[in-house]
Design an enzyme around this catalytic site. Structure first.
Site, PDB file in Angstrom:
ATOM      1  N   LYS A   2      51.247  -5.569  29.697  1.00 14.25           N
ATOM      2  CA  LYS A   2      49.829  -5.200  29.771  1.00 14.25           C
ATOM      3  C   LYS A   2      49.631  -3.779  29.218  1.00 14.25           C
ATOM      4  O   LYS A   2      50.622  -3.054  28.985  1.00 14.25           O
ATOM      5  CB  LYS A   2      49.354  -5.290  31.221  1.00 14.25           C
ATOM      6  N   ARG A  13      45.215  -5.377  47.577  1.00 15.41           N
ATOM      7  CA  ARG A  13      44.463  -5.246  46.327  1.00 15.41           C
ATOM      8  C   ARG A  13      44.105  -6.693  45.947  1.00 15.41           C
ATOM      9  O   ARG A  13      43.194  -7.249  46.537  1.00 15.41           O
ATOM     10  CB  ARG A  13      45.324  -4.520  45.289  1.00 15.41           C
ATOM     11  N   TYR A  55      43.191  29.077  25.276  1.00 10.32           N
ATOM     12  CA  TYR A  55      41.921  28.995  26.018  1.00 10.32           C
ATOM     13  C   TYR A  55      42.066  29.597  27.404  1.00 10.32           C
ATOM     14  O   TYR A  55      43.034  29.317  28.120  1.00 10.32           O
ATOM     15  CB  TYR A  55      41.483  27.539  26.166  1.00 10.32           C
ATOM     16  N   MET A 105      43.176  20.425  22.499  1.00  7.68           N
ATOM     17  CA  MET A 105      42.994  19.031  22.051  1.00  7.68           C
ATOM     18  C   MET A 105      44.006  18.624  20.974  1.00  7.68           C
ATOM     19  O   MET A 105      44.578  17.544  21.021  1.00  7.68           O
ATOM     20  CB  MET A 105      41.570  18.833  21.537  1.00  7.68           C
TER      21      MET A 105
HETATM   22  C1  LIG Z   1      52.059  -4.236  36.276  1.00  4.51           C
HETATM   23  C2  LIG Z   1      52.590  -5.300  37.128  1.00  4.51           C
HETATM   24  C3  LIG Z   1      53.971  -5.485  37.262  1.00  4.51           C
HETATM   25  C4  LIG Z   1      54.993  -4.549  36.639  1.00  4.51           C
HETATM   26  O1  LIG Z   1      55.109  -3.397  37.407  1.00  4.51           O
HETATM   27  P1  LIG Z   1      56.239  -2.299  37.025  1.00  4.51           P
HETATM   28  O2  LIG Z   1      56.233  -1.327  38.130  1.00  4.51           O
HETATM   29  O3  LIG Z   1      55.796  -1.676  35.749  1.00  4.51           O
HETATM   30  O4  LIG Z   1      57.494  -3.055  36.873  1.00  4.51           O
HETATM   31  C5  LIG Z   1      54.410  -6.560  38.005  1.00  4.51           C
HETATM   32  N1  LIG Z   1      53.539  -7.398  38.612  1.00  4.51           N
HETATM   33  C6  LIG Z   1      52.208  -7.240  38.518  1.00  4.51           C
HETATM   34  C7  LIG Z   1      51.305  -8.189  39.212  1.00  4.51           C
HETATM   35  C8  LIG Z   1      51.685  -6.190  37.781  1.00  4.51           C
HETATM   36  O5  LIG Z   1      50.370  -6.029  37.705  1.00  4.51           O
END
Ligand SMILES: *Cc1c(COP(=O)(O)O)cnc(C)c1O
Length: 380
Positions: free
Chosen positions: A35, A130, A255, A303
């Site tokens: 992702k 969550r 800055y 930046m």
């Molecule tokens: C992002 C995610 C993972 C991977 O987590 P890591 O800590 O990067 O290994 C696994 N399961 C779900 C549901 C996730 O959203």
């Protein structure tokens, strides 16, 4: 000014990291979590390097579309599942697996006329609070899903740890015990382990592990780096020195004038800044490597540029290579200085940064192939 900021993605590291996960989690299938554009390393590039993974995990249907367009045929799991009825035809067309974490998603599937069986990963909340069905709703959800002709009966049970990176294993063990106590049918596969749990909680590996950070060589465990666990950083962020200025004692740099020269000294300017994703929040003293040797950042990151103390670099020249993070300078260290985690820095590299691929295999480290590293958290 042409942009000198460069993110080099080490494909050999990605491959070696997947192999290392296979050694650690020998009995488990591996979902490569890609992702957020492969944690900032490039979705298609990462997926190509990790093509032997058993599945990919993505956050959106659009990512699944990109992976299918790139020719990948293995399972692709949409980790948040579907949001609207209109998602289902696309999920079916692309042959994506979906996570079901809420009753509303079961309603959408139940209302769908397409008879082809969908592959469902049932997400159960064991304490993260969550996404996921409360434990009390699981039996009813399973009964409903099993009664639907358009759902593949081989449900996969899934949960997610809230604190697998924490020093205290208590909350993780509690979640795992709750997950293991669920009366799952014997033919259901189960998955709960993310990266931190893969290294720290061998009992949590189960049928599938879901690895993100480790694939990219990153750890989220406080004070530890991916290398501490035998993983190889998959990104080097680099740029070059574009100016060297003699600045007088007592003069402030950058800055806000937050850093003052204690003596007449050379100040180097590096062509990278928060517009490239290098965190503005790092304090003076945070290291970069110039031609392989550390030099502290001085003053605020701006930046497009940042400034470094060249007092220990008398031989530095304009054009010298500067490493912001990479195998020789762990991103975890920079992230800690920024009050963040490695994942956020890798994901935060911006689009204007040029990307290169390095296809060299990583140097083999026979130590890490040995089973004694199976619980590396206990080391040191
Ligand atoms: C992002 C995610 C993972 C991977 O987590 P890591 O800590 O990067 O290994 C696994 N399961 C779900 C549901 C996730 O959203």
């Amino acid at each position: 000014m042409s942009r000198l900021a460069l993110a080099t993605v080490h494909l050999g590291a990605l491959r070696a990291n997947l192999q290392r996960i296979r050694v650690l989690a020998a009995g488990s299938k591996v979902m490569a979590v890609v992702k957020a554009d492969g944690y900032g390393h490039g979705l298609e590039r990462v997926a190509r390097a990790l093509a032997v993974a058993d599945a990919y995990g993505v956050a959106s249907i659009a990512d699944g579309q990109r992976l299918r367009a790139a020719g990948h045929r293995q399972r692709i799991v949409v980790l948040s599942g579907i949001d609207a009825a209109g998602d289902l035809p696309e999920v079916r067309r692309l042959r994506l697996d979906v996570v079901v974490h809420h009753r509303a998603q079961i309603d959408l599937i139940a209302a769908d006329a397409d008879p082809r069986p969908l592959r469902v990963w049932l997400k159960i909340d064991t304490g993260m609070h969550r996404l996921g069905l409360p434990v009390a709703q699981v039996a009813a959800a399973v009964a409903r899903l099993r009664a639907l002709p358009n759902v593949d009966p081989a449900l996969i049970w899934m949960s997610h740890f809230a604190s697998s990176d924490a020093a205290d294993p208590g909350p993780t063990e509690t979640q795992l015990a709750l997950f293991n106590a669920l009366p799952s049918a014997p033919n259901y596969e189960r998955t709960i382990a993310n990266s931190a749990a893969i290294v720290a909680q061998s009992a949590s590996r189960l049928d599938w592990v879901r690895a993100g950070g480790l694939l990219y060589g990153m750890a989220v465990v406080d004070g530890r780096t991916g290398s501490d666990f035998g993983f190889h950083p998959a990104m080097s962020l680099s740029s070059k020195l574009i100016s060297i200025q003699r600045v007088s004692r007592g003069q402030a740099v950058g800055y806000g004038g937050t850093w003052c020269c204690p003596e007449d000294m050379d100040v180097g300017v590096v062509a990278i800044g928060y517009g490239d994703g290098y965190p503005r929040s790092v304090p003076s003293g945070t290291p970069v490597l110039i031609a392989g040797r550390p030099a502290p950042i001085i003053g605020r990151v701006s930046m497009d540029l940042l400034t470094v103390d060249l007092r220990q670099h008398a031989a530095a020249v304009i054009g010298a290579p500067v490493l912001l993070w990479g195998p020789a300078l762990p991103v975890e260290k920079i992230a800690a200085a920024a009050g963040s985690i490695s994942y956020e820095l890798a994901c935060g590299v911006t689009r204007r940064v040029m990307v290169a691929e390095d296809d060299q295999p990583v140097a083999a480290d026979p130590e890490f192939a040995k089973p004694k590293f199976a619980k590396p958290v206990a080391a040191n």
